[in-house]
Design a protein around this motif. Sequence first.
Motif, mmCIF file in Angstrom:
data_model
loop_
_atom_site.group_PDB
_atom_site.id
_atom_site.type_symbol
_atom_site.label_atom_id
_atom_site.label_comp_id
_atom_site.label_asym_id
_atom_site.label_seq_id
_atom_site.Cartn_x
_atom_site.Cartn_y
_atom_site.Cartn_z
ATOM 1 N N ALA A 190 5.808 4.504 4.261
ATOM 2 C CA ALA A 190 4.559 5.083 3.759
ATOM 3 C C ALA A 190 4.453 6.545 4.195
ATOM 4 C CB ALA A 190 3.373 4.283 4.291
ATOM 5 N N PRO A 191 3.584 7.308 3.548
ATOM 6 C CA PRO A 191 3.395 8.696 3.959
ATOM 7 C C PRO A 191 2.725 8.762 5.339
ATOM 8 C CG PRO A 191 2.455 8.292 1.756
ATOM 9 C CD PRO A 191 2.751 6.959 2.378
ATOM 10 N N ASP A 192 2.728 9.968 5.916
ATOM 11 C CA ASP A 192 2.059 10.195 7.209
ATOM 12 C C ASP A 192 0.578 9.803 7.103
ATOM 13 O OD1 ASP A 192 4.492 11.286 7.770
ATOM 14 O OD2 ASP A 192 3.821 13.359 7.542
ATOM 15 N N LEU A 193 0.023 9.328 8.209
ATOM 16 C CA LEU A 193 -1.337 8.773 8.178
ATOM 17 C C LEU A 193 -2.400 9.785 7.757
ATOM 18 C CD1 LEU A 193 -1.268 6.546 11.382
ATOM 19 C CD2 LEU A 193 -1.247 5.802 8.991
ATOM 20 N N ASP A 194 -2.162 11.078 8.035
ATOM 21 C CA ASP A 194 -3.213 12.063 7.738
ATOM 22 C C ASP A 194 -3.074 12.683 6.347
ATOM 23 O OD1 ASP A 194 -0.940 13.473 8.192
ATOM 24 O OD2 ASP A 194 -1.813 14.916 9.596
ATOM 25 N N ILE A 195 -2.159 12.191 5.547
ATOM 26 C CA ILE A 195 -1.973 12.760 4.200
ATOM 27 C C ILE A 195 -3.120 12.306 3.287
ATOM 28 C CG2 ILE A 195 -0.508 12.612 2.128
ATOM 29 C CD1 ILE A 195 0.749 14.366 4.228
ATOM 30 N N GLU A 196 -3.701 13.254 2.585
ATOM 31 C CA GLU A 196 -4.727 12.908 1.584
ATOM 32 C C GLU A 196 -4.018 12.362 0.356
ATOM 33 O OE1 GLU A 196 -6.763 16.525 0.786
ATOM 34 O OE2 GLU A 196 -8.050 16.366 2.538
ATOM 35 N N TRP A 225 -6.831 5.371 6.047
ATOM 36 C CA TRP A 225 -7.889 4.517 5.490
ATOM 37 C C TRP A 225 -7.264 3.400 4.657
ATOM 38 C CZ3 TRP A 225 -9.524 2.701 0.843
ATOM 39 C CH2 TRP A 225 -10.799 2.121 0.813
ATOM 40 N N PHE A 226 -6.328 3.798 3.829
ATOM 41 C CA PHE A 226 -5.653 2.833 2.958
ATOM 42 C C PHE A 226 -4.961 1.744 3.772
ATOM 43 C CE2 PHE A 226 -3.764 2.594 -1.354
ATOM 44 C CZ PHE A 226 -4.844 3.078 -2.039
ATOM 45 N N LYS A 227 -4.262 2.196 4.790
ATOM 46 C CA LYS A 227 -3.502 1.253 5.614
ATOM 47 C C LYS A 227 -4.446 0.273 6.311
ATOM 48 C CE LYS A 227 0.166 1.207 9.041
ATOM 49 N NZ LYS A 227 1.081 2.010 9.850
ATOM 50 N N ASP A 228 -5.591 0.789 6.781
ATOM 51 C CA ASP A 228 -6.559 -0.079 7.470
ATOM 52 C C ASP A 228 -7.111 -1.143 6.529
ATOM 53 O OD1 ASP A 228 -6.193 1.264 9.776
ATOM 54 O OD2 ASP A 228 -8.051 2.422 9.680
ATOM 55 N N VAL A 229 -7.465 -0.737 5.308
ATOM 56 C CA VAL A 229 -8.019 -1.703 4.349
ATOM 57 C C VAL A 229 -6.984 -2.775 4.043
ATOM 58 C CG1 VAL A 229 -8.806 -2.027 1.975
ATOM 59 C CG2 VAL A 229 -9.633 -0.097 3.302
ATOM 60 N N MET A 230 -5.762 -2.352 3.804
ATOM 61 C CA MET A 230 -4.737 -3.326 3.455
ATOM 62 C C MET A 230 -4.374 -4.205 4.663
ATOM 63 S SD MET A 230 -4.323 -2.627 0.328
ATOM 64 C CE MET A 230 -2.825 -3.221 -0.426
ATOM 65 N N GLY A 231 -4.410 -3.611 5.845
ATOM 66 C CA GLY A 231 -4.036 -4.343 7.056
ATOM 67 C C GLY A 231 -4.991 -5.483 7.362
ATOM 68 N N LYS A 232 -6.255 -5.322 6.966
ATOM 69 C CA LYS A 232 -7.252 -6.365 7.232
ATOM 70 C C LYS A 232 -6.822 -7.687 6.642
ATOM 71 C CE LYS A 232 -11.565 -3.834 7.624
ATOM 72 N NZ LYS A 232 -12.116 -4.456 8.818
ATOM 73 N N LYS A 233 -6.250 -7.627 5.448
ATOM 74 C CA LYS A 233 -5.843 -8.853 4.770
ATOM 75 C C LYS A 233 -4.810 -9.605 5.617
ATOM 76 C CE LYS A 233 -2.948 -8.647 1.349
ATOM 77 N NZ LYS A 233 -2.348 -8.459 0.026
ATOM 78 N N TYR A 247 0.804 -1.228 0.000
ATOM 79 C CA TYR A 247 0.000 0.000 0.000
ATOM 80 C C TYR A 247 0.837 1.279 0.000
ATOM 81 C CZ TYR A 247 0.494 2.077 4.652
ATOM 82 O OH TYR A 247 0.972 2.748 5.745
ATOM 83 N N GLY A 248 2.056 1.220 0.528
ATOM 84 C CA GLY A 248 2.756 2.454 0.868
ATOM 85 C C GLY A 248 3.533 3.114 -0.259
ATOM 86 N N THR A 249 4.580 3.831 0.138
ATOM 87 C CA THR A 249 5.420 4.524 -0.836
ATOM 88 C C THR A 249 6.363 3.517 -1.487
ATOM 89 O OG1 THR A 249 5.328 6.419 0.648
ATOM 90 C CG2 THR A 249 6.920 6.534 -1.147
ATOM 91 N N THR A 291 18.006 -8.289 -2.904
ATOM 92 C CA THR A 291 17.220 -7.371 -2.068
ATOM 93 C C THR A 291 16.536 -6.408 -3.022
ATOM 94 O OG1 THR A 291 18.722 -7.563 -0.206
ATOM 95 C CG2 THR A 291 17.386 -5.574 -0.301
ATOM 96 N N ILE A 292 15.220 -6.287 -2.911
ATOM 97 C CA ILE A 292 14.539 -5.461 -3.920
ATOM 98 C C ILE A 292 13.692 -4.356 -3.280
ATOM 99 C CG2 ILE A 292 14.531 -7.315 -5.654
ATOM 100 C CD1 ILE A 292 11.522 -7.572 -5.152
ATOM 101 N N ILE A 293 13.515 -3.302 -4.046
ATOM 102 C CA ILE A 293 12.674 -2.174 -3.631
ATOM 103 C C ILE A 293 11.491 -2.113 -4.584
ATOM 104 C CG2 ILE A 293 12.561 0.326 -3.279
ATOM 105 C CD1 ILE A 293 15.476 0.374 -2.746
ATOM 106 N N LEU A 294 10.286 -2.105 -4.019
ATOM 107 C CA LEU A 294 9.067 -2.075 -4.834
ATOM 108 C C LEU A 294 8.237 -0.847 -4.477
ATOM 109 C CD1 LEU A 294 7.820 -5.729 -4.179
ATOM 110 C CD2 LEU A 294 9.089 -4.925 -6.167
ATOM 111 N N ALA A 295 7.715 -0.165 -5.474
ATOM 112 C CA ALA A 295 6.797 0.950 -5.200
ATOM 113 C C ALA A 295 5.426 0.390 -4.838
ATOM 114 C CB ALA A 295 6.699 1.855 -6.420
ATOM 115 N N GLY A 296 4.689 1.138 -4.016
ATOM 116 C CA GLY A 296 3.343 0.725 -3.623
ATOM 117 C C GLY A 296 2.287 1.706 -4.123
#
Length: 184
Positions: free
Chosen positions: A116-122, A148-156, A44-46, A77-82
Motif C-alpha cells: 500500500a502507499p505511505d500512510l500519509d499520502i492523500e 484512514w483507509f487502512k483503519d476502516v478496512m482493518g476494523k473488519k 484497500y491497498g495498491t 498465485t494471483i495479484i489483485l489491485a486494491g
Amino acid sequence: MSELAGANLNQGHTTGNINYRLCDYSPDTAAPDSDNGCGAHTDYGTFSIIFQDGTPGLGIEDAKQPGRWIQVPGDATIILAGWCTVILTGGCIQATRHGVRRTPGVRRLSAVLFVAPDLDIELKPLEGFCLNRAFSDKIMTGGVDVKWFKDVMGKKWRHREGNEEPDKYEAAAQDEIIEKLVWD
Ligand SMILES: O=C(O)CCC(=O)C(=O)O
Ligand SMILES: [Fe+2]
C-alpha cells in the motif's frame, strides 16, 4: 502495474507500508459446516499477492459481469489491485472483488502480501491520469489519507478475529461504505 496504468505508481511508496497475512481456514472452527471462509471484499491497498497451498476456495468477481464469480485454481498465485490503485489511477485500473469459500472438513492455508502507499499520502488521482469516472469531492480535495483507509478496512479483520466489538462500520458491507465515500 505502472505499465498497465500508463503512469508511475511507485510514487508515494517510500516507507514500506507492507503487511503480510497468513490465513488458516481450519476445519476446527466454531461453525464447522459453514462454507464461509472470507466474505466478498476488495482489498484497500495498491495490490495484494495471494499465495495458496493448492487448496481451491478463492473466487474473484468478473468485473464485466458483477455477480459472476470465477474460481481460481488452488495452485495459482494471483495479484489483485486494491482501492488505493483505483483512486490513484483515476479509475483506470479497477480493483478485484474476491472471497473464499471453505469446503467443510478441508483445511486451506494462504499467505497474502499487501502493498500500500505511505500512510500519509492523500488518496486522490495522481497527475497524469485522466479521470475514468467521477470521484467524490472528498476524494478530489484530498480529504482521505491512506491511514484512514487502512483503519476502516482493518476494523473488519479485527472484528472477524474476535479482537474488536462490532460498531457501525460492521452494520453495512465494507465495500458499500468505501464506494459511497469514493464515488458519491
Ligand atoms: O485466503 C485467501 O486466499 C484470500 C484472503 C484475502 O482475500 C485477504 O486476506 O484479504
Ligand atoms: Fe482480500
